[in-house]
Design an enzyme around this catalytic site. Structure first.
Site, PDB file in Angstrom:
ATOM      1  N   TYR A  43       0.857  -1.194   0.000  1.00 16.02           N
ATOM      2  CA  TYR A  43       0.000   0.000   0.000  1.00 16.02           C
ATOM      3  C   TYR A  43       0.886   1.235   0.000  1.00 16.02           C
ATOM      4  CZ  TYR A  43      -3.830  -3.244   1.024  1.00 16.02           C
ATOM      5  OH  TYR A  43      -4.740  -4.278   0.981  1.00 16.02           O
ATOM      6  N   PRO A 199     -15.395  -4.106   1.252  1.00 12.45           N
ATOM      7  CA  PRO A 199     -16.762  -4.490   1.631  1.00 12.45           C
ATOM      8  C   PRO A 199     -17.811  -3.493   1.149  1.00 12.45           C
ATOM      9  CG  PRO A 199     -15.576  -3.622   3.532  1.00 12.45           C
ATOM     10  CD  PRO A 199     -14.557  -3.801   2.431  1.00 12.45           C
ATOM     11  N   LEU A 200     -17.378  -2.246   0.889  1.00 12.96           N
ATOM     12  CA  LEU A 200     -18.344  -1.229   0.462  1.00 12.96           C
ATOM     13  C   LEU A 200     -18.284  -0.997  -1.049  1.00 12.96           C
ATOM     14  CD1 LEU A 200     -17.689   1.221   3.447  1.00 12.96           C
ATOM     15  CD2 LEU A 200     -19.494  -0.506   3.230  1.00 12.96           C
ATOM     16  N   GLY A 201     -17.575  -1.877  -1.736  1.00 15.67           N
ATOM     17  CA  GLY A 201     -17.504  -1.760  -3.189  1.00 15.67           C
ATOM     18  C   GLY A 201     -16.214  -1.143  -3.683  1.00 15.67           C
TER      19      GLY A 201
END
Ligand code: NAP
Length: 274
Positions: A43, A199-201
């Site tokens: 990251y 998880p939220l797209g």
């Protein structure tokens, strides 16, 4: 640990905020009771800043006035970012061991809390890559071992190679991406954690989730909460093994997401959401 974790990726890749906002975001998560932070050495944005996100997390934990020893930092190795925007793979055992050593130093710990093999590398036998994770466990460099982007066969294989010490699987799972249901069921069967990623797209899509998934938005309105909280509560209701790790680059988003475990959805609502 907390039922909802924090995903660190938005603070370190394309579109990331400045340093001060990232530190405030991580501290807001900790203040909201989040005790799991997911990161990875990959990251980062530029080639010369490997571990950008791990360093941010170490700095935020050092600056926080709570008990940092109660926080599990879960990092990963096996993905690389050469700096041109692409993501590459290296599952070579010697590389993974050296990457884990570097993560350990950046996190400033004696042993990494949870180390996850980021993604299978088709050029390297899966058993060899997971074998490196087993060695890291045996050497005490990592306390717990996980895998990511794994199918059911790889989960069973990893569990065998690790001698029953696999604790988590991190796969993509969201209202838009539900094809990890078999892995989720297998995690339930094996009694190991399932960490849904994006998880939220995903970054850039999470904000408009309510307009793409009307039923999540409606239920959110009925309960006076955000559609994002409804998504996380829906995932949590699927199984005790589920620990979503929503990403954030603003304190407000993780503070909101961290409230999801307080939201109880009815049987009828859960049936509707699928
Ligand atoms: N293992 C893998 O291969 C893999 C791949 C991708 C991701 N991951 C991990 O999974 C984590 C989560 O995935 P992700 O970050 O890609 O996507 P995500 O969690 O689906 O979405 C992240 C975005 O959601 C927004 N958000 C979070 N909570 C919100 C809320 N309550 N209301 C409104 N917006 C909200 C954030 O906005 P703001 O930026 O405005 O705060 C953030 O940019 C990553 O951070 C990373 O740790 C792992």
């Amino acid at each position: 640990m907390s039922a909802v974790g924090l995903g660190g990726m938005p603070m370190s890749i394309e579109g990331r905020p400045d340093h001060a906002r990232s530190i405030s975001t991580i501290i807001a998560a900790l203040d909201a009771g989040v005790t799991l932070i997911d990161t990875a050495d990959a990251y980062h944005l530029h080639a010369d800043e490997v571990g950008h996100n791990e360093t941010l997390i170490a700095q935020a934990l050092a600056a926080w006035n709570g008990d940092a020893s109660a926080v599990l930092v879960a990092t990963k190795g096996g993905h690389l970012r050469p700096g041109d925007g692409s993501w590459t793979l290296n599952g070579d055992p010697a590389y993974l061991k050296q990457a884990a050593e570097a993560s350990l130093k950046r996190l400033g710990v004696d042993a990494i809390g949870l180390y996850q093999f980021h993604r299978p590398d088709p050029k390297v036998p899966y058993a060899d890559s997971v074998g490196a994770i087993r060695d890291l466990l045996d050497e005490g460099k990592i306390r717990m071992a996980g895998i990511s982007n794994a199918d059911p066969g790889q989960i069973r294989q990893a569990q065998e190679i690790l001698g029953g010490r696999l604790v988590s699987v991190q796969n993509q799972f969201s209202p838009a991406f539900r094809s990890s249901e078999p892995e989720l069921r297998l995690c339930n069967e094996l009694g190991i954690a399932f960490l849904p990623w994006s998880p939220l797209g995903g970054i850039g899509k999470a904000g408009e989730l309510g307009s793409r998934f009307a039923r999540f938005a409606e239920i959110g309105r009925d309960h006076g909460v955000s559609p994002q909280q409804v998504v996380l509560a829906w995932m949590l209701a699927k199984s005790e093994q589920v620990i979503p790790i929503p990403g954030a680059s603003r304190p407000e988003s993780i503070t909101d997401s961290a409230k999801a475990p307080e939201l109880a959805l009815s049987e009828a609502e859960l049936r509707d959401l699928g």
